[in-house]
Scaffold this active site. Structure first.
Site, PDB file in Angstrom:
ATOM      1  N   ASP A 172       0.822  -1.208   0.000  1.00 25.93           N
ATOM      2  CA  ASP A 172       0.000   0.000   0.000  1.00 25.93           C
ATOM      3  C   ASP A 172       0.858   1.260   0.000  1.00 25.93           C
ATOM      4  O   ASP A 172       2.011   1.256   0.432  1.00 25.93           O
ATOM      5  CB  ASP A 172      -0.943   0.018   1.207  1.00 25.93           C
ATOM      6  CG  ASP A 172      -0.200  -0.001   2.539  1.00 25.93           C
ATOM      7  OD1 ASP A 172       0.802  -0.734   2.642  1.00 25.93           O
ATOM      8  OD2 ASP A 172      -0.620   0.710   3.473  1.00 25.93           O
ATOM      9  N   GLU A 173       0.286   2.325  -0.488  1.00 32.95           N
ATOM     10  CA  GLU A 173       0.842   3.671  -0.383  1.00 32.95           C
ATOM     11  C   GLU A 173       2.324   3.737  -0.777  1.00 32.95           C
ATOM     12  O   GLU A 173       3.177   4.178  -0.012  1.00 32.95           O
ATOM     13  CB  GLU A 173       0.619   4.204   1.037  1.00 32.95           C
ATOM     14  CG  GLU A 173      -0.863   4.338   1.376  1.00 32.95           C
ATOM     15  CD  GLU A 173      -1.130   4.793   2.788  1.00 32.95           C
ATOM     16  OE1 GLU A 173      -2.159   5.467   3.016  1.00 32.95           O
ATOM     17  OE2 GLU A 173      -0.335   4.465   3.700  1.00 32.95           O
TER      18      GLU A 173
END
Length: 383
Positions: A170-171
């Site tokens: 993620d991210e």
């Protein structure tokens, strides 16, 4: 003791196999005894998966036997988990019917690795200086990165031999790779035009490393951004959906995000709703800027993994949604509130994922059950 009306015949089974709770021991250290209390409460509510987010950019509190310098990224010498600690938690959970799914979040959320192993970090000092450690990303061009990840995966996988392992993803902020001269030279050599192609390279190589380190029979999971960023992974990878699609994909709702992923052939675990219902940490500081609020038990109970998908997926496709998770992200979760943020709201979540869909439409009817369960928790020293 008198039991009336015998013989009884009881048939009961969960609607979803994956009924999870994410715990974050990087942003605040969570003592082993406290993790065991959480596991006790999970078992009483019939939650089945402890998703252990053990490292992040703030800290790497695992005392690896094969990578001893990893501990340079811990908060302190006492706020660490030894291999015996991890085995103890896994064994304790197994005895209570709870699986422990480990997560090794990369290539973002990994700046803490750089305290001991700076050679695996991308060279983007201006990005980190301007935006912070959250924007530091592993070096996707270096063999040393994949060698280290392989060793760490093998060690964690042996300590927590669950059928599932979470690879994070993620991210991953593009700014670091866009600044890095090393990554830019790699892109030119490979003929890559976007950092999405770099991420695709990293994730597929990381997946191969994981299959070798963990064994080919493991089910691998990743956060939805990997899919959103146009990374193509094998169909047996499960995606963890927690938000609407990113700006590039222009997916306006979580049900539509689920439908996109399922129609691409992947299974899905839902980790949140459009309004943050299953992020039990939100509303106490974290998430306020995004318009999130303090989720009540009725909010938790109102979210269903299949909400909004009836018009988007066939009944056969809906079977690809294998469950859900509530999350206790650690920005404002620590040892003082780890249990109170989780309960009794997680009991509402547990009933939602266990019982038939038609039996959980009425939150009012659930009120008395939840109140009784909260009292049982209190009697068992869960505040």
């Amino acid at each position: 003791l008198v039991v009336r009306g015998l013989p009884w015949s009881i048939e009961d089974a969960p609607r979803f196999a994956h009924r999870g709770m994410l715990v974050d021991s990087s942003r605040h250290f969570l003592p082993v005894d406290l993790l065991k209390q959480q596991i006790d409460a999970m078992s009483w509510a019939k939650l089945s998966v402890l998703h252990w987010h053990i490292t992040d950019f703030q800290a790497a509190p695992f005392a690896s036997a094969v990578l001893p310098k990893l501990l340079k990224g811990a908060y302190s010498a006492i706020e660490v988990y030894t291999p015996d600690d991890v085995s103890d938690v896994v064994r304790y959970a197994k005895d209570r019917g709870v699986r422990v799914m480990m997560e090794l979040d990369t290539p973002g959320h990994a700046a803490s690795f750089g305290a001991g192993y700076p050679e695996i970090m991308s060279d983007c000092p201006e990005t980190v200086a301007d935006l912070g450690d959250a924007y530091q990303v592993l070096d996707p061009t270096s063999n040393a990165t994949y060698d280290l990840l392989g060793q760490l995966l093998a060690e964690l996988g042996a300590l927590a031999p669950d059928a599932y392992f979470h690879l994070g993803g993620d991210e991953v902020y593009a700014q670091c790779w866009e600044e890095s001269p090393t990554v830019q030279a790699f892109m030119k050599a490979q003929g890559f035009e976007t950092v999405d192609e770099v991420e695709n390279y990293f994730e597929n190589r990381y997946l191969g490393v994981a299959r070798t380190a963990l064994g080919g029979d493991r089910v691998l999971m990743a956060f939805q951004e990997v899919f959103d960023n146009n990374v193509t992974l094998p169909g047996d990878v499960v995606f963890d959906v927690w938000k609407q699609g990113n700006a590039a994909t222009e997916v306006p709702s979580i049900p539509e995000e689920i439908a996109r992923i399922v129609k691409a052939g992947h299974r899905v675990v839902l980790a949140n709703g459009n309004s943050g219902e299953w992020y039990l940490n939100d509303g106490w500081g974290n998430g306020n800027d995004g318009g999130r609020y303090r989720s009540s038990w009725k909010d938790v109970y109102g979210l269903d993994p299949l909400n909004g998908t009836d018009a988007l997926l066939t009944p056969a496709e809906q079977l690809y949604v294998v469950g859900g998770e509530v999350s206790l992200w650690g920005e404002e979760i620590d040892a003082t509130n780890f249990l109170t943020r989780a309960w009794p709201r997680s009991a509402a979540f547990a009933e939602k994922l266990w019982s038939p869909r038609a039996a959980t439409d009425d939150a009012v009817a659930q009120t008395a059950r939840l109140a009784r369960f909260a009292c049982r928790l209190n009697a068992r020293a869960i505040p």
